[in-house]
Design an enzyme around this catalytic site. Structure first.
Site, mmCIF file in Angstrom:
data_model
loop_
_atom_site.group_PDB
_atom_site.id
_atom_site.type_symbol
_atom_site.label_atom_id
_atom_site.label_comp_id
_atom_site.label_asym_id
_atom_site.label_seq_id
_atom_site.Cartn_x
_atom_site.Cartn_y
_atom_site.Cartn_z
ATOM 1 N N ASP A 86 0.825 -1.210 0.000
ATOM 2 C CA ASP A 86 0.000 0.000 0.000
ATOM 3 C C ASP A 86 0.864 1.267 0.000
ATOM 4 O OD1 ASP A 86 0.986 -0.406 2.561
ATOM 5 O OD2 ASP A 86 -0.964 -0.486 3.535
ATOM 6 N N ASN A 157 -6.927 -0.943 14.603
ATOM 7 C CA ASN A 157 -8.340 -1.162 14.291
ATOM 8 C C ASN A 157 -8.563 -2.457 13.505
ATOM 9 O OD1 ASN A 157 -7.392 -0.545 11.766
ATOM 10 N ND2 ASN A 157 -8.695 1.238 11.422
ATOM 11 N N HIS A 159 -6.996 -3.356 10.735
ATOM 12 C CA HIS A 159 -6.748 -3.321 9.284
ATOM 13 C C HIS A 159 -5.533 -4.153 8.914
ATOM 14 C CE1 HIS A 159 -4.154 0.653 9.430
ATOM 15 N NE2 HIS A 159 -3.401 -0.407 9.604
ATOM 16 N N GLU A 164 -9.449 -1.079 5.736
ATOM 17 C CA GLU A 164 -10.002 -0.622 7.003
ATOM 18 C C GLU A 164 -11.252 -1.431 7.363
ATOM 19 O OE1 GLU A 164 -8.005 1.194 8.568
ATOM 20 O OE2 GLU A 164 -7.919 3.276 7.918
HETATM 21 P P1 PGA Z 1 2.704 -0.710 12.640
HETATM 22 O O1 PGA Z 1 1.487 -0.696 11.617
HETATM 23 O O2 PGA Z 1 3.594 -1.796 12.196
HETATM 24 O O3 PGA Z 1 3.310 0.646 12.483
HETATM 25 O O4 PGA Z 1 2.114 -0.961 13.982
HETATM 26 C C1 PGA Z 1 0.855 -1.888 11.333
HETATM 27 C C2 PGA Z 1 -0.260 -1.643 10.363
HETATM 28 O O5 PGA Z 1 -0.912 -0.595 10.466
HETATM 29 O O6 PGA Z 1 -0.491 -2.500 9.511
#
Ligand code: PGA
Length: 271
Positions: A86, A157, A159, A164
């Site tokens: 992404d 959350n 995701h 999302e």
């Molecule tokens: P993070 O993000 O590794 O910075 O915790 C994980 C994500 O949002 O997929």
């Protein structure tokens, strides 16, 4: 008190392979082992492993470990292909907070991966070309023979990539809107939440689920609640990561802090 039936499910599917490591460093080294083994295998096509990469805080230690192993000549990305999940949109790829810039800093510019064999969604893509860009991205994944191993983090959350809550299980690469928690989590990288792009281009859950193996990684106590919901709660679009649970090639690697809210069961093996 009437308990929410959805929230009441607290068992782990014993078919999910979960490894809990004592430390974050141990978990990152184990993830690096899995990626190294995939590189050595040459992938199912035999034309080089096809890796799905992720950004965020979680994989940074993994990439640091892979760079160390590359510098010790223990592994090579010379034959590999790689796709990133992404990117923020709209955001020029050169922006220091872009995922493109982060991947270059942390891995791509530090190992022998051919830059022509690496794709990441283009945050600079004009709006009227987004749909075509997303179709091309999907087509490239297919043209390489498909992802051998997709690395995944999980957002607070639930995701995965930028899928999302509410995202469809069969979604493909597309533009999405980011939700409040995701924007907050990105605020530090952009110097304030008001600077975080509101949208992103992301591989869909359906695209991700076509990978032969999925490696879901979570580190730290701030992930414990969502890891518990993703792995032991109901499989629901409200927690996108939970929709990947039926994938036959799913492996979960956690540190002890991130595993704290999993129900105890024999499926969770110490590393
Ligand atoms: P993070 O993000 O590794 O910075 O915790 C994980 C994500 O949002 O997929």
């Amino acid at each position: 008190m009437v308990r929410d039936v959805k929230a009441a499910k607290t068992t782990l599917d014993p078919s999910i392979r979960i490894t809990v490591c004592d430390t974050a460093e141990g978990a990152q080294a184990l993830v690096a082992d899995r990626i190294a083994a995939t590189l050595v295998s040459g992938g199912v096509t035999g034309h080089g492993a096809v890796l799905g990469l992720a950004t965020g805080r979680t994989p940074r230690g993994v990439y640091a470990e892979l760079v160390r192993r590359y510098e010790r000549r223990e592994l090579s990305f010379g034959e590999a292909w790689a796709f990133n999940l992404d990117e923020y949109w709209p955001l020029p790829p050169e922006h220091p907070a872009s995922f493109t810039a982060a991947m270059r800093r942390d891995l791509v510019d530090r190992v022998d991966l051919d830059p022509e064999h690496w794709w990441i969604p283009d945050g600079g893509c004009p709006e009227d070309r987004l749909a075509e860009h997303a179709r091309e991205f999907e087509a490239r994944v297919v043209a390489t023979g498909g992802l051998d191993l997709q690395l995944l983090g999980i957002g607070r959350n639930g995701h995965v990539a930028f899928n999302e809550p509410g995202s469809p299980a069969d979604g493909r690469t597309r533009k999405v809107e980011l939700q409040a928690e995701t924007l907050e989590d990105a605020a530090a990288a952009f110097g304030g939440v008001e600077w975080v792009p509101r949208s992103a281009i992301t591989m869909g859950l359906g695209t991700i689920a076509r990978a032969r193996r999925l490696l879901l990684v979570a580190l730290g106590s701030h992930k414990a609640g969502i890891v518990g919901r993703a792995l032991a709660g109901s499989a629901t679009p409200d927690v996108p990561a939970s929709l990947l649970r039926g994938h036959p090639g799913l492996e979960v690697i956690l540190d002890r802090a991130a595993a704290a809210e999993l129900p105890a069961q024999e499926g969770a093996l110490p590393a």
